[in-house]
Design an enzyme around this catalytic site. Sequence first.
Site, short mmCIF file in Angstrom:
data_model
loop_
_atom_site.label_atom_id
_atom_site.label_comp_id
_atom_site.label_asym_id
_atom_site.label_seq_id
_atom_site.Cartn_x
_atom_site.Cartn_y
_atom_site.Cartn_z
N ASN A 9 0.77 -1.31 -0.11
CA ASN A 9 0.07 0.20 -0.07
C ASN A 9 0.75 1.09 0.00
O ASN A 9 1.58 1.53 0.97
CB ASN A 9 -0.96 0.01 1.31
CG ASN A 9 -1.64 0.99 1.44
OD1 ASN A 9 -2.09 1.92 0.50
ND2 ASN A 9 -2.20 1.55 2.66
N TRP A 10 1.07 1.99 -1.34
CA TRP A 10 1.75 3.02 -1.22
C TRP A 10 1.27 4.16 -0.53
O TRP A 10 1.75 5.45 -0.56
CB TRP A 10 2.05 3.52 -2.80
CG TRP A 10 3.00 2.25 -3.17
CD1 TRP A 10 3.42 0.96 -2.74
CD2 TRP A 10 3.57 2.26 -4.73
NE1 TRP A 10 4.32 0.32 -3.63
CE2 TRP A 10 4.27 1.11 -5.06
CE3 TRP A 10 3.59 3.12 -5.81
CZ2 TRP A 10 4.80 0.67 -6.11
CZ3 TRP A 10 3.91 2.53 -7.10
CH2 TRP A 10 4.61 1.71 -7.15
N GLY A 176 2.52 1.68 10.79
CA GLY A 176 3.57 2.89 10.73
C GLY A 176 4.09 3.10 12.03
O GLY A 176 4.66 4.29 12.16
N SER A 216 3.56 -2.61 10.35
CA SER A 216 5.16 -2.65 10.60
C SER A 216 5.65 -3.93 10.26
O SER A 216 6.82 -4.45 10.77
CB SER A 216 5.44 -2.29 11.93
OG SER A 216 4.89 -1.12 12.08
N GLY A 237 2.89 -1.42 4.28
CA GLY A 237 2.84 0.22 3.94
C GLY A 237 4.52 0.62 3.75
O GLY A 237 4.81 0.54 2.71
N GLY A 238 5.07 1.21 4.68
CA GLY A 238 6.44 1.52 4.77
C GLY A 238 7.32 0.94 3.53
O GLY A 238 8.26 1.36 2.96
C1 PEP Z 1 -0.62 -0.36 6.25
O1 PEP Z 1 -0.65 0.96 6.11
O2 PEP Z 1 -1.49 -0.83 5.64
C2 PEP Z 1 0.54 -0.92 6.74
C3 PEP Z 1 0.49 -1.96 7.39
O3 PEP Z 1 1.62 -0.03 7.09
P1 PEP Z 1 3.05 -0.13 7.61
O4 PEP Z 1 3.51 -1.41 7.11
O5 PEP Z 1 4.01 0.89 7.33
O6 PEP Z 1 2.74 -0.38 9.24
#
Ligand code: PEP
Length: 254
Positions: A9-10, A176, A216, A237-238
């Site tokens: 997910n960008w 995040g 994360s 995400g990140g």
């Molecule tokens: C997300 O936004 O779906 C997510 C899991 O973000 P991150 O991996 O950065 O925690």
Amino acid sequence: MRKKIVAGNWKMNLNRTESIQLVSEISKEIKDIKIGNNRIIVAPVSVNLAAVVENQGNDKKIEYASQNMHFAEKGAYTGEVSAGILKGINVNITLLGHSERREYFKEDDVLLKQKVDAAIANEIEIIFCFGEKLEDRESENHFKIVESQIKNALFHLKESDWSKIVLAYEPVWAIGTGKTATPEQAQEMHAFIRNLVKENYHNNVAENVSILYGGSVKPANAQEIFGKPDVDGGLIGGAALKADMFAEIIRAMK
Ligand code: PEP
């Protein structure tokens, strides 16, 4: 048999050029990885979706998803994107219910149910996101919250509609933040979710639905989390914004 999936997910990151560039870097990084039945999905910003799809050429290893979708076919919904518009650019997958949509855009179960119905009616596959907040976990309400999020938006669907559903358990406190659910916490919740689906439908629906973990996930923890029997991959995400990290996470999907 359910598939393993790693989805990126960008969010609201990367312009058109950067998006095309990242896809090409990921493609290079994963060139030698045997994907088999597994799936790799990325969800760029919606205005860049057409560009990445058109740039894809013959490399079909990566699939593309929208980060969101409106329930209406068309009309006076400024700033929104419909199922038909996504299909027009060959995008047949959408995230729905991401915690940032729930939190910042006040999307609730009633609205999400409408979006789910619109996606299903248009044969758009849904990566349905849900998860508890920190206070829900601390007050031990996490199972109840997750159950109601799933029930309210999905349990009216027909059994056959479930071929278009991917579930993504994302505890809000882990998104995040660098805090991850332990593999045991993820497994406990995923087993609970699979059992819910089984109770409301049949064992085969429960066994066939992919349940992703999000929050994360990084190369350092992906293998252990994905190694749990009810975790069928991750929503990232990140770490999805760096081709080498994303590729390492894809490698962790056995
Ligand atoms: C997300 O936004 O779906 C997510 C899991 O973000 P991150 O991996 O950065 O925690």
